[in-house]
Motif scaffolding. Structure first.
Motif, short mmCIF file in Angstrom:
data_model
loop_
_atom_site.label_atom_id
_atom_site.label_comp_id
_atom_site.label_asym_id
_atom_site.label_seq_id
_atom_site.Cartn_x
_atom_site.Cartn_y
_atom_site.Cartn_z
N ARG A 1 17.17 -3.64 -3.73
CA ARG A 1 16.78 -2.52 -2.73
C ARG A 1 17.62 -1.64 -2.28
NH1 ARG A 1 21.23 -2.19 1.06
NH2 ARG A 1 21.07 -3.14 2.74
N ASP A 2 18.59 -1.05 -2.93
CA ASP A 2 18.50 0.05 -2.59
C ASP A 2 17.62 1.11 -3.44
OD1 ASP A 2 21.23 0.02 -2.83
OD2 ASP A 2 21.50 0.42 -5.19
N ALA A 3 16.10 1.28 -4.19
CA ALA A 3 15.55 1.20 -3.70
C ALA A 3 14.49 1.79 -3.04
CB ALA A 3 14.42 1.18 -5.10
N VAL A 4 14.38 0.17 -2.01
CA VAL A 4 13.92 0.33 -1.37
C VAL A 4 14.65 1.10 -0.21
CG1 VAL A 4 13.73 -1.39 0.80
CG2 VAL A 4 13.06 -1.60 -1.66
N VAL A 5 16.25 1.17 0.14
CA VAL A 5 16.83 1.63 0.99
C VAL A 5 16.66 3.06 0.64
CG1 VAL A 5 19.25 2.43 1.85
CG2 VAL A 5 18.58 0.55 1.18
N LEU A 6 16.19 3.62 -0.38
CA LEU A 6 16.32 5.15 -0.41
C LEU A 6 14.91 5.32 -0.25
CD1 LEU A 6 16.89 7.76 -2.14
CD2 LEU A 6 15.89 7.10 -3.97
N ALA A 7 13.85 4.82 -0.13
CA ALA A 7 12.62 4.89 1.18
C ALA A 7 13.07 5.01 2.19
CB ALA A 7 11.36 3.42 0.25
N ILE A 8 13.70 3.60 2.58
CA ILE A 8 14.32 4.41 3.92
C ILE A 8 14.41 4.99 4.61
CG2 ILE A 8 15.11 3.49 6.30
CD1 ILE A 8 14.63 0.06 4.31
N ARG A 9 15.60 5.84 3.29
CA ARG A 9 16.28 7.21 3.88
C ARG A 9 15.24 8.02 4.13
NH1 ARG A 9 20.42 5.48 0.37
NH2 ARG A 9 21.92 4.98 0.86
N GLU A 10 14.15 8.34 2.76
CA GLU A 10 13.01 9.51 3.11
C GLU A 10 12.09 9.15 4.46
OE1 GLU A 10 11.40 8.95 -1.12
OE2 GLU A 10 13.08 9.67 -1.81
N ALA A 11 11.87 8.30 4.79
CA ALA A 11 10.87 7.85 5.94
C ALA A 11 11.90 8.45 6.96
CB ALA A 11 10.71 6.30 6.16
N PHE A 12 13.26 8.34 7.25
CA PHE A 12 14.21 9.46 8.17
C PHE A 12 14.64 10.17 8.00
CE2 PHE A 12 13.53 4.42 9.24
CZ PHE A 12 12.56 5.16 10.59
N SER A 13 13.81 10.98 7.40
CA SER A 13 15.06 12.11 6.51
C SER A 13 15.28 13.20 7.59
CB SER A 13 13.94 13.27 5.66
OG SER A 13 13.05 13.37 5.80
N GLY A 14 14.41 13.26 8.80
CA GLY A 14 14.46 13.78 9.83
C GLY A 14 15.65 13.68 11.46
N ASP A 15 16.33 12.64 10.79
CA ASP A 15 16.45 11.55 12.12
C ASP A 15 17.53 11.50 11.20
OD1 ASP A 15 17.31 10.71 14.19
OD2 ASP A 15 15.04 9.22 14.70
N THR A 16 18.65 12.65 12.60
CA THR A 16 19.76 11.91 11.81
C THR A 16 20.87 10.77 12.10
OG1 THR A 16 20.12 14.69 12.65
CG2 THR A 16 22.13 13.48 12.12
N GLU A 17 20.12 10.36 13.80
CA GLU A 17 20.83 9.17 14.70
C GLU A 17 20.49 8.33 13.76
OE1 GLU A 17 20.90 7.69 19.28
OE2 GLU A 17 19.86 8.96 17.96
N PRO B 1 0.91 -0.95 -0.12
CA PRO B 1 -0.16 0.10 -0.21
C PRO B 1 1.09 1.13 -0.18
CG PRO B 1 0.08 -0.85 2.16
CD PRO B 1 0.97 -2.03 1.70
N SER B 2 0.90 1.88 -0.67
CA SER B 2 1.24 4.24 -0.90
C SER B 2 0.25 4.57 0.39
CB SER B 2 1.19 4.06 -1.66
OG SER B 2 2.05 4.91 -2.09
N PRO B 3 0.86 5.00 1.22
CA PRO B 3 3.09 5.44 1.75
C PRO B 3 2.93 3.40 2.23
CG PRO B 3 1.54 6.67 3.05
CD PRO B 3 0.82 6.56 2.15
N MET B 4 3.62 3.37 1.81
CA MET B 4 4.19 1.82 2.38
C MET B 4 5.15 2.97 3.87
SD MET B 4 6.95 -0.27 -0.58
CE MET B 4 7.17 1.67 -0.84
N THR B 5 4.65 1.54 4.86
CA THR B 5 5.56 1.59 6.47
C THR B 5 6.85 1.26 6.29
OG1 THR B 5 4.90 -0.28 6.91
CG2 THR B 5 3.01 1.20 7.19
N LEU C 1 9.02 -1.58 4.89
CA LEU C 1 9.97 -1.69 3.62
C LEU C 1 11.55 -2.23 4.67
CD1 LEU C 1 9.35 2.70 3.74
CD2 LEU C 1 9.69 0.69 1.78
N HIS C 2 10.53 -2.64 5.50
CA HIS C 2 12.14 -2.85 6.57
C HIS C 2 12.39 -4.65 6.38
CE1 HIS C 2 14.82 -0.24 8.41
NE2 HIS C 2 13.97 0.20 9.87
N LYS C 3 11.20 -4.93 5.67
CA LYS C 3 10.54 -6.69 5.85
C LYS C 3 11.14 -6.60 4.62
CE LYS C 3 7.45 -9.77 5.27
NZ LYS C 3 5.66 -10.27 5.95
N ALA C 4 10.72 -5.26 3.93
CA ALA C 4 11.06 -6.07 2.27
C ALA C 4 12.55 -5.86 2.33
CB ALA C 4 10.97 -4.92 1.91
N ARG C 5 12.94 -5.05 2.89
CA ARG C 5 14.68 -5.02 2.03
C ARG C 5 15.59 -6.07 2.74
NH1 ARG C 5 18.31 -4.81 6.11
NH2 ARG C 5 16.89 -5.17 7.65
#
Length: 294
Positions: free
Chosen positions: A181-197, A141-145, A149-153
C-alpha cells in the motif's frame, strides 16, 4: 450512577458482602475505616479522590494485614497456540475468567479445535487475497492510471482490515499488504505532484489510515468493530476489564464521552461484583484507577 458514587458504594458493598457463602471477616481496625472515610471526605481534587478511593477499596479487599479475602480461581491445563488467531485468542480470554458468565469460562477441546480451524481457514483467505492482489497490481499497464491506483489502494485497505481482524499469523499478511500500500500511495503522490490541494487530501487520508490500522492492531478493537467481529455485544464489558490497564485506557479514549462514561460505570460494577465473589484481579488497583478517571 457516577464514578464518584461507585467509589463510595464499594466500601459499603464489600463490608456487607459475602465470599464463598461465608460472611466477610469483620474489620479489625475500625479506626482505619474511619480514617479512610475522613480522607475521602477531605479530598478536594479528582486525583486526591482517586488515591483515597483506591486505598479504601484495597483495605476492604485485603484487610488490615494486606491478606487476600478471597481465593483465586483454580486453573486447568489446555494447550494453546503460540500465536493464536482471533477466535482462539478469545477462547483464551474467556477460559477460567471470572469476568465472564460461568458457562463461558469453560472451553472444550472441540471448541478449541473448531476455533483453530476457522482461524486457519481465514488466514488462508487473507494469504491468498494478498497473493492475488500483488499479482493484479504487478500486471497493471504502465503507466498506471490514477483510477487503477485508487482501486488497488482500496482493495489493500480492505485486506489489511480483514487480516488484522483474523489475528495470529494473518497479522503478517497485514504488514506485507501495508508495505504494498505504501508503494501504491507513493505512486499516487507522484501522479498528483503538481496539485497541492490534492496532495494535502492524500496526506490526510494516509495519516487517518495508519492511525486506524494502528488501533485495529489491538485485538479487542478488532474483535469489537473489525470485519471478523469476535466479541458479542453482551460480552463487551467482560472483554474490556479482562485487558491490561493500558489497553483499557486506549479503548476508553476511542469512545464518545457519553459511551465512555456508561462503559466505565458498567466495568466498575462488574469488577466490584467479581470481587464480592472472591476473585482478586492481579491488576486491580491499576484498572480501578483507569476506570475512575474523569
Amino acid at each position: 450512577m457516577g464514578i464518584r458514587k461507585l467509589w463510595r458504594d464499594s466500601i459499603a458493598a464489600f463490608r456487607a458482602g459475602r465470599t464463598g457463602g461465608e460472611a466477610l471477616r469483620e474489620f479489625q481496625d475500625e479506626r482505619e475505616i474511619q480514617r479512610l472515610g475522613a480522607q475521602w471526605g477531605k479530598a478536594k481534587t479528582p486525583a486526591e479522590r482517586e488515591v483515597a478511593g483506591l486505598e479504601a477499596v484495597k483495605y476492604v479487599i485485603y484487610g488490615a494485614k494486606g491478606e487476600s479475602r478471597g481465593p483465586h480461581l483454580a486453573e486447568e491445563e489446555l494447550q494453546w497456540s503460540d500465536n493464536p488467531g482471533a477466535r482462539e485468542a478469545y477462547l483464551i480470554k474467556r477460559w477460567n475468567n471470572p469476568y465472564f458468565g460461568p458457562s463461558r469460562r469453560a472451553v472444550s477441546t472441540e471448541e478449541l479445535s473448531e476455533a483453530r480451524k476457522t482461524d486457519r481457514d481465514k488466514f488462508l483467505v487473507a494469504q491468498n487475497s494478498l497473493s492475488g492482489l500483488a499479482k493484479e497490481i504487478g500486471e497493471l499497464p504502465s503507466p498506471m492510471t490514477v483510477g487503477d491506483l485508487h482501486k488497488a489502494r482500496q482493495s489493500l485497505d480492505e485486506l489489511i482490515q480483514f487480516a488484522v481482524s483474523v489475528g495470529g499469523a494473518a497479522k503478517e499478511v497485514a504488514v506485507k499488504a501495508d508495505q504494498i500500500r505504501d508503494a501504491v500511495v507513493l505512486a499516487i503522490r507522484e501522479a498528483f505532484s503538481g496539485d497541492t490541494e490534492k496532495l494535502e487530501k492524500i496526506e490526510r487520508a494516509d495519516a487517518y489510515h495508519k492511525d486506524h490500522v494502528r488501533k485495529f492492531h489491538l485485538p479487542i478493537v478488532a474483535g469489537i468493530i473489525g470485519i471478523e467481529r469476535i466479541i458479542p455485544d453482551d460480552e463487551l464489558v467482560p472483554a474490556l476489564v479482562s485487558e491490561d490497564p493500558a489497553t483499557i485506557s486506549i479503548l476508553l479514549d476511542l469512545l464518545p464521552e457519553d459511551d465512555r462514561v456508561v462503559m466505565q460505570a458498567a466495568a466498575m460494577k462488574l469488577i466490584l461484583r467479581v470481587l464480592e465473589e472472591g476473585y482478586i484481579d492481579p491488576q486491580l488497583d491499576e484498572k480501578l484507577a483507569v476506570l475512575a478517571r474523569e
